[in-house]
Motif scaffolding. Structure first.
Motif, PDB file in Angstrom:
ATOM      1  N   THR A 184       0.856  -1.233  -0.025  1.00 29.66           N
ATOM      2  CA  THR A 184      -0.071  -0.112   0.065  1.00 29.66           C
ATOM      3  C   THR A 184       0.871   1.091  -0.008  1.00 29.66           C
ATOM      4  N   SER A 185       0.087   2.341  -0.084  1.00 29.24           N
ATOM      5  CA  SER A 185       1.068   3.614  -0.272  1.00 29.24           C
ATOM      6  C   SER A 185       1.346   4.106   1.211  1.00 29.24           C
ATOM      7  N   GLU A 186       0.675   3.424   2.136  1.00 25.83           N
ATOM      8  CA  GLU A 186       1.022   3.977   3.491  1.00 25.83           C
ATOM      9  C   GLU A 186       1.494   2.836   4.548  1.00 25.83           C
ATOM     10  N   THR A 187       2.260   3.320   5.336  1.00 24.54           N
ATOM     11  CA  THR A 187       2.754   2.256   6.330  1.00 24.54           C
ATOM     12  C   THR A 187       1.828   1.753   7.257  1.00 24.54           C
ATOM     13  N   GLU A 188       1.031   2.391   7.756  1.00 23.75           N
ATOM     14  CA  GLU A 188      -0.076   2.411   8.498  1.00 23.75           C
ATOM     15  C   GLU A 188      -1.483   2.046   7.767  1.00 23.75           C
ATOM     16  N   THR A 189      -1.885   0.880   7.626  1.00 19.20           N
ATOM     17  CA  THR A 189      -3.229   0.721   6.982  1.00 19.20           C
ATOM     18  C   THR A 189      -4.270   0.840   8.052  1.00 19.20           C
ATOM     19  N   GLY A 190      -5.453   1.548   7.666  1.00 23.37           N
ATOM     20  CA  GLY A 190      -6.743   1.718   8.562  1.00 23.37           C
ATOM     21  C   GLY A 190      -7.271   0.388   8.708  1.00 23.37           C
ATOM     22  N   ARG A 191      -8.249   0.153   7.839  1.00 21.32           N
ATOM     23  CA  ARG A 191      -9.150  -0.992   7.878  1.00 21.32           C
ATOM     24  C   ARG A 191      -9.029  -1.801   6.702  1.00 21.32           C
ATOM     25  N   ILE A 192      -9.109  -3.161   6.797  1.00 18.97           N
ATOM     26  CA  ILE A 192      -9.057  -4.203   5.902  1.00 18.97           C
ATOM     27  C   ILE A 192     -10.054  -5.247   6.140  1.00 18.97           C
ATOM     28  N   ASN A 197     -20.713  -8.434  -2.091  1.00 18.99           N
ATOM     29  CA  ASN A 197     -19.241  -7.971  -2.244  1.00 18.99           C
ATOM     30  C   ASN A 197     -19.313  -6.947  -3.385  1.00 18.99           C
ATOM     31  N   ARG A 198     -20.376  -6.041  -3.711  1.00 22.48           N
ATOM     32  CA  ARG A 198     -20.407  -5.330  -4.757  1.00 22.48           C
ATOM     33  C   ARG A 198     -20.409  -3.951  -3.710  1.00 22.48           C
ATOM     34  N   ARG A 199     -20.583  -3.632  -2.556  1.00 20.74           N
ATOM     35  CA  ARG A 199     -20.511  -2.419  -2.102  1.00 20.74           C
ATOM     36  C   ARG A 199     -19.597  -2.358  -0.750  1.00 20.74           C
ATOM     37  N   ALA A 200     -18.830  -1.231  -0.456  1.00 21.17           N
ATOM     38  CA  ALA A 200     -17.980  -0.920   0.815  1.00 21.17           C
ATOM     39  C   ALA A 200     -18.888   0.167   1.411  1.00 21.17           C
ATOM     40  N   PHE A 201     -19.289  -0.037   2.734  1.00 23.18           N
ATOM     41  CA  PHE A 201     -19.548   1.090   3.533  1.00 23.18           C
ATOM     42  C   PHE A 201     -18.732   1.397   4.539  1.00 23.18           C
ATOM     43  N   LEU A 202     -18.366   2.979   4.565  1.00 25.15           N
ATOM     44  CA  LEU A 202     -17.478   3.516   5.252  1.00 25.15           C
ATOM     45  C   LEU A 202     -18.161   4.552   6.100  1.00 25.15           C
ATOM     46  N   THR A 203     -17.650   4.744   7.562  1.00 23.06           N
ATOM     47  CA  THR A 203     -17.961   5.881   8.465  1.00 23.06           C
ATOM     48  C   THR A 203     -16.929   6.873   8.330  1.00 23.06           C
ATOM     49  N   ASN A 204     -17.334   8.070   8.373  1.00 21.52           N
ATOM     50  CA  ASN A 204     -16.405   9.131   8.522  1.00 21.52           C
ATOM     51  C   ASN A 204     -17.005   9.980   9.729  1.00 21.52           C
ATOM     52  N   PRO A 205     -16.319  10.085  10.754  1.00 18.51           N
ATOM     53  CA  PRO A 205     -16.937  11.103  11.796  1.00 18.51           C
ATOM     54  C   PRO A 205     -16.417  12.477  11.378  1.00 18.51           C
ATOM     55  N   LEU A 253      -7.660   3.249   3.305  1.00 13.30           N
ATOM     56  CA  LEU A 253      -6.409   3.937   3.873  1.00 13.30           C
ATOM     57  C   LEU A 253      -6.973   5.367   4.139  1.00 13.30           C
ATOM     58  N   SER A 254      -5.793   6.217   4.579  1.00 11.50           N
ATOM     59  CA  SER A 254      -6.535   7.575   5.111  1.00 11.50           C
ATOM     60  C   SER A 254      -7.225   8.323   4.444  1.00 11.50           C
ATOM     61  N   LYS A 255      -6.831   8.195   3.138  1.00  9.41           N
ATOM     62  CA  LYS A 255      -7.613   9.069   2.101  1.00  9.41           C
ATOM     63  C   LYS A 255      -7.867   8.271   1.000  1.00  9.41           C
ATOM     64  N   GLU A 256      -7.999   6.966   0.905  1.00  7.74           N
ATOM     65  CA  GLU A 256      -8.192   6.229  -0.295  1.00  7.74           C
ATOM     66  C   GLU A 256      -8.830   4.845   0.107  1.00  7.74           C
ATOM     67  N   LEU A 257      -9.612   4.342  -0.818  1.00  2.74           N
ATOM     68  CA  LEU A 257     -10.059   2.862  -0.674  1.00  2.74           C
ATOM     69  C   LEU A 257      -9.494   2.134  -1.855  1.00  2.74           C
ATOM     70  N   ASN A 270     -12.798  11.424   0.867  1.00  4.74           N
ATOM     71  CA  ASN A 270     -12.690  12.819   1.587  1.00  4.74           C
ATOM     72  C   ASN A 270     -12.020  12.845   2.857  1.00  4.74           C
ATOM     73  N   ALA A 271     -12.162  11.819   3.716  1.00  6.44           N
ATOM     74  CA  ALA A 271     -11.701  11.605   5.071  1.00  6.44           C
ATOM     75  C   ALA A 271     -11.276  10.188   5.571  1.00  6.44           C
ATOM     76  N   SER A 272     -10.805  10.134   6.305  1.00  3.86           N
ATOM     77  CA  SER A 272     -10.079   8.867   6.976  1.00  3.86           C
ATOM     78  C   SER A 272     -11.136   8.088   7.494  1.00  3.86           C
ATOM     79  N   PRO A 273     -11.546   6.974   7.200  1.00  3.52           N
ATOM     80  CA  PRO A 273     -12.823   6.218   7.674  1.00  3.52           C
ATOM     81  C   PRO A 273     -12.455   5.410   9.050  1.00  3.52           C
TER      82      PRO A 273
END
Length: 93
Positions: free
Chosen positions: A9-17, A63-71, A30-34, A51-54
Motif C-alpha cells: 500500500t502507499s501508507e505504512t499504517e493501514t486503517g481498515r482491511i 461483495n459489490r458495496r463498501a460502507f465506510l463511516t467518517n466522523p 487507507l487514510s484518504k483512499e479505498l 474525503n476523510a479517514s474512515p
C-alpha cells in the motif's frame, strides 16, 4: 496465525482491511483512499479517493458495496456513512 501474503500500500499504517466473502479481493481503507487488491496476484484492482479517514469499513454480502463511516466534528458530533461500489471484474490500475 501465519502470514500467507502481503500487498503493498502507499501508507505504512493501514486503517481498515476486509476480505470479500468469496475470498477473491482484499479491500483496504487507507487514510484518504479505498484500495481493492486481487488476493491471489496481490495486484491493485482499483483505488478511489476518500474525503476523510474512515473509522469503520464493512462490505455487503454480495461483495459489490463498501460502507465506510467518517466522523465529522463541527458544531456537534456527526457520523456520515458513505457507500462505494466495488469493481466486479479485475482490472489493473
Amino acid at each position: 496465525d501465519e502470514v500467507i501474503g502481503r500487498v503493498k500500500t502507499s501508507e505504512t499504517e493501514t486503517g481498515r482491511i476486509r476480505l470479500t466473502s468469496d475470498g477473491k479481493q482484499v479491500v483496504v481503507a487507507l487514510s484518504k483512499e479505498l484500495a481493492v487488491f486481487d488476493r491471489k496476484t496481490h495486484r491493485l484492482v482499483s483505488q478511489t479517493a476518500l474525503n476523510a479517514s474512515p473509522k469503520v469499513l464493512t462490505l455487503s454480502a454480495d461483495n459489490r458495496r463498501a460502507f465506510l463511516t467518517n466522523p465529522e466534528r463541527k458544531h456537534r458530533v456527526q457520523t456520515r456513512i458513505r457507500l462505494w461500489l466495488l469493481p466486479t471484474t479485475a482490472r489493473t490500475v
